[in-house]
Design an enzyme around this catalytic site. Structure first.
Site, mmCIF file in Angstrom:
data_model
loop_
_atom_site.group_PDB
_atom_site.id
_atom_site.type_symbol
_atom_site.label_atom_id
_atom_site.label_comp_id
_atom_site.label_asym_id
_atom_site.label_seq_id
_atom_site.Cartn_x
_atom_site.Cartn_y
_atom_site.Cartn_z
ATOM 1 N N ASP A 13 4.269 -8.083 23.773
ATOM 2 C CA ASP A 13 4.999 -7.906 25.029
ATOM 3 C C ASP A 13 4.656 -6.558 25.656
ATOM 4 O O ASP A 13 4.384 -5.585 24.948
ATOM 5 C CB ASP A 13 6.513 -7.964 24.765
ATOM 6 C CG ASP A 13 6.961 -9.390 24.460
ATOM 7 O OD1 ASP A 13 6.140 -10.318 24.601
ATOM 8 O OD2 ASP A 13 8.134 -9.558 24.087
ATOM 9 N N ALA A 232 5.950 3.025 21.932
ATOM 10 C CA ALA A 232 5.513 1.859 21.161
ATOM 11 C C ALA A 232 6.715 0.956 20.911
ATOM 12 O O ALA A 232 7.868 1.360 21.109
ATOM 13 C CB ALA A 232 4.907 2.310 19.833
ATOM 14 N N LYS A 233 6.404 -0.260 20.477
ATOM 15 C CA LYS A 233 7.463 -1.251 20.262
ATOM 16 C C LYS A 233 8.543 -0.750 19.302
ATOM 17 O O LYS A 233 9.714 -1.034 19.473
ATOM 18 C CB LYS A 233 6.868 -2.550 19.707
ATOM 19 C CG LYS A 233 5.875 -3.235 20.607
ATOM 20 C CD LYS A 233 6.540 -3.911 21.799
ATOM 21 C CE LYS A 233 5.584 -4.051 22.960
ATOM 22 N NZ LYS A 233 4.294 -4.644 22.608
ATOM 23 N N ARG A 234 8.125 0.032 18.308
ATOM 24 C CA ARG A 234 9.092 0.466 17.303
ATOM 25 C C ARG A 234 10.057 1.524 17.839
ATOM 26 O O ARG A 234 10.974 1.944 17.146
ATOM 27 C CB ARG A 234 8.371 1.000 16.058
ATOM 28 C CG ARG A 234 7.491 2.190 16.358
ATOM 29 C CD ARG A 234 6.803 2.733 15.116
ATOM 30 N NE ARG A 234 5.829 3.746 15.517
ATOM 31 C CZ ARG A 234 4.609 3.479 15.959
ATOM 32 N NH1 ARG A 234 4.197 2.235 16.021
ATOM 33 N NH2 ARG A 234 3.803 4.450 16.329
#
Ligand code: GLU
Length: 293
Positions: A13, A232-234
């Site tokens: 995403d 970032a996603k995290r």
């Protein structure tokens, strides 16, 4: 027809930093009367369903684009034509180096930082036929530096080395594909994150070798997390889906991004059309956007 573009890799995403870069690319293109093209850079790292989700998220914040979405995986013949053209001009060579060999050679004293040291540039036919691994194909660069003009950064001089054109696995490289596509699609304005600034001299150089007009660049500041690392996603609630779970819809996210670009007041509801009227590239914030989740 002149065009700008957004060229995501469908590997997951889009996060708010990616969406903000897409918004900027759209604003740059639309405010200068250009078409805005959407290109999926899917030669690598594709995640199932990711393209559809990325496109849905871009539409949800109000972006539109012209013509069909182009996918690099369907354009291999174009890249191979460019490779054939460069090869006929004597500007390519096969490289049998492993990653490890390149790292070791590049860390030798006096080697330009990060540049391919040219180990395989002048292999004899006998040396080549003694190799057991398949080769990558590299550009035989005739310069070591090239300059580009960037709307945000100004004139930028950067390193050019013998960039990979076709990888060991036979897939055209990102640097080749991006240059060939921008040329083929009439893209004369490249707006993207400033993590790609250092790639622009080698891409511009490659464009000149292929007879492609070098585009105008605008490398825009990235979104960073609170530790100053690339978002970032995290890092928490960084996608539209994450934000929706917090009760914030795409329009709220658009307001947050607009505020970060100094195009809206805090919590002011906005549309992309309003932002287009307010957009002034010269007034763009020059520092990264720190996104605290
Ligand atoms: N596909 C690249 C990325 O997602 C962008 C390439 C470009 O804009 O030139 O990082």
């Amino acid at each position: 027809m002149t065009s700008g573009r957004f060229a995501p890799s469908p590997s997951g995403d889009l996060h708010l930093g990616n969406l903000r870069t897409a918004l900027l690319a759209w604003l740059f293109a639309r405010s200068t009367g250009r078409r805005f093209l959407m290109r999926m850079e899917d030669l690598d790292r594709v995640r199932e369903g990711s393209e559809a989700r990325q496109l849905a998220d871009l539409r949800a914040i109000g972006l539109d684009w012209d013509g069909p979405v182009v996918r690099q995986s369907q354009r291999t013949a174009l890249y191979e034509n460019a490779i054939a053209f460069l090869t006929a001009a004597g500007l390519t060579y096969e490289c049998f180096c492993t990653r490890r060999e390149i790292l070791e050679a590049a860390s030798a004293p006096h080697a330009p930082a990060g540049a391919y040291p040219g180990t395989c540039r002048n292999l004899t036919d006998a040396q080549k036929s003694a190799q057991t691994r398949p080769p990558a194909l590299r550009l035989r660069a005739e310069v070591t530096e090239f300059a580009v003009d960037d709307v945000v950064v100004g004139r930028f001089h950067g390193q050019v080395d013998d960039v990979v054109l076709r990888r060991v696995d036979g897939v055209p490289s990102y640097n080749l594909a991006v240059v060939v596509d921008d040329g083929d699609q009439g893209v004369d304005q490249v707006v993207r994150g400033d993590d790609l600034l250092s790639s622009s001299p080698r891409q511009a150089y490659l464009a000149t070798l292929l007879g492609i007009t070098v585009p105008t660049y605008a490398h825009v500041p990235l979104a960073l997390n609170s530790q100053g690392n690339r978002l970032a996603k995290r890092d928490g609630a960084v996608t539209l889906e994450d934000q929706a779970a917090l009760g914030l819809g795409p329009r709220d996210v658009l307001s947050i991004m607009a505020q970060s670009l100094e195009l809206a007041a805090p919590d002011e509801p906005v549309t992309v059309e309003q932002l287009l009227r307010r957009f002034d590239p010269a007034a763009l914030p020059r520092t990264p956007w720190i996104f605290e989740t």
